[in-house]
Motif scaffolding. Structure first.
Motif, PDB file in Angstrom:
ATOM      1  N   GLN A  47       5.487   4.496   2.616  1.00 49.95           N
ATOM      2  CA  GLN A  47       5.751   5.699   3.404  1.00 49.95           C
ATOM      3  C   GLN A  47       6.329   5.342   4.763  1.00 49.95           C
ATOM      4  O   GLN A  47       7.318   5.939   5.215  1.00 49.95           O
ATOM      5  CB  GLN A  47       4.465   6.495   3.577  1.00 49.95           C
ATOM      6  N   ASP A  48       5.736   4.365   5.428  1.00 54.12           N
ATOM      7  CA  ASP A  48       6.215   3.963   6.753  1.00 54.12           C
ATOM      8  C   ASP A  48       7.633   3.422   6.681  1.00 54.12           C
ATOM      9  O   ASP A  48       8.445   3.656   7.587  1.00 54.12           O
ATOM     10  CB  ASP A  48       5.289   2.901   7.351  1.00 54.12           C
TER      11      ASP A  48
ATOM     12  N   LYS B  77       0.844   3.499   2.195  1.00 52.34           N
ATOM     13  CA  LYS B  77       1.257   3.665   3.592  1.00 52.34           C
ATOM     14  C   LYS B  77       2.440   2.777   3.934  1.00 52.34           C
ATOM     15  O   LYS B  77       3.338   3.183   4.689  1.00 52.34           O
ATOM     16  CB  LYS B  77       0.099   3.356   4.535  1.00 52.34           C
TER      17      LYS B  77
ATOM     18  N   THR C  69       0.856  -1.180   0.000  1.00 55.34           N
ATOM     19  CA  THR C  69       0.000   0.000   0.000  1.00 55.34           C
ATOM     20  C   THR C  69       0.895   1.234   0.000  1.00 55.34           C
ATOM     21  O   THR C  69       2.080   1.143   0.341  1.00 55.34           O
ATOM     22  CB  THR C  69      -0.895   0.058   1.254  1.00 55.34           C
TER      23      THR C  69
ATOM     24  N   ASP D  53       9.971   6.404   6.282  1.00 57.81           N
ATOM     25  CA  ASP D  53       9.906   7.229   7.489  1.00 57.81           C
ATOM     26  C   ASP D  53      10.688   6.580   8.631  1.00 57.81           C
ATOM     27  O   ASP D  53      11.405   7.255   9.379  1.00 57.81           O
ATOM     28  CB  ASP D  53       8.461   7.458   7.919  1.00 57.81           C
TER      29      ASP D  53
END
Length: 245
Positions: free
Chosen positions: A90-91, A87, A85, A94
């Motif tokens: 991104q995670d 996310k 996904t 990050d």
């Protein structure tokens, strides 16, 4: 009682009822064999529902090739493999920034090259965990960049990322073969381009080129991660085509 584990490449270890079922399909399939390979346009589809039913309550040993940092190995071992996904990507970057693994500049480059922003083809991978359903293709075929580039296939597959991300970022982590035990009884969750009966029959007949990719449309929980193998582990090194760095 723990679930029984099935491995496609080890028909001698299958339970008797599974062996008998695949044998019946194999007897029909012999007319579809050419040059020691099973033609997947043979008509074995009628055996698929019964096979999936026999796999209910059992787990299939599968393999996911990737490149992981040490803390990511711990995360996979505890939390499992998550579906692709925006996310998830991104995670991942990050966390790498928060852990001091990448710089702010590298983080921005990775963000700008996010496949969900730059490559429409990534939609075919959205919501899936992609695994190899058996060992034989790992021996027979060269594994692509999954082991070579950190960030996941959706990240390094972006042409933008090839230009903007540094070679240092690409080589973070180390090769990892994640062994995942999957419930493949539901054909709407464990999705193949052809029926699952074909690699089972090919393995039973001892044919060449037996293999399958499974697009698993669910997260794989941590308790279904059997192992994570790296260069130097005997199980990893048994695959002669795998990179060591």
């Amino acid at each position: 009682m723990s679930a029984e584990i099935i491995e496609i490449d080890r028909p001698g270890e299958w339970p008797n009822e599974l062996t008998a079922y695949v044998k019946a399909a194999a007897e029909l399939a012999e007319e579809f064999v050419a040059y020691d390979r099973l033609k997947e346009d043979g008509d074995l589809g009628d055996f698929e529902p019964g096979l999936r039913g026999l796999l209910l309550g059992r787990l299939l040993r599968t393999f996911h090739a990737t490149r992981l940092l040490d803390y990511e190995v711990d995360d996979v071992s505890s939390s499992g493999l998550l579906r692709l996904t925006p996310k998830l990507l991104q995670d991942r970057r990050d966390t790498a920034l928060a852990c001091g693994v990448i710089t702010e500049k590298e983080h921005r480059a990775l963000d700008e090259a996010d496949a969900f922003k730059t490559d429409p083809r990534v939609e075919f991978r959205r919501g899936k965990v992609c695994v190899v359903g058996n060992r034989q293709p790992l021996h027979d075929r060269r594994i692509g960049d999954q082991f070579s580039f950190w960030g996941g296939e959706a990240q390094y597959g972006s042409g933008v990322w090839e230009v903007t991300a540094s070679d240092r970022v690409k080589k973070l982590g180390r090769p990892a073969l994640v062994v995942a035990l999957l419930d493949v009884s539901d054909s709407k969750v464990a999705v193949l381009t052809t029926e699952l009966i074909y690699p089972f029959v090919g393995s039973y007949l001892g044919l060449e080129g037996v293999g399958c990719q499974i697009d698993y449309e669910a997260d794989v929980p941590g308790d279904r991660i059997e192992a994570v193998w790296h260069p130097g582990d005997a199980e990893y090194d048994a695959f002669e085509r795998f990179p060591q760095t």
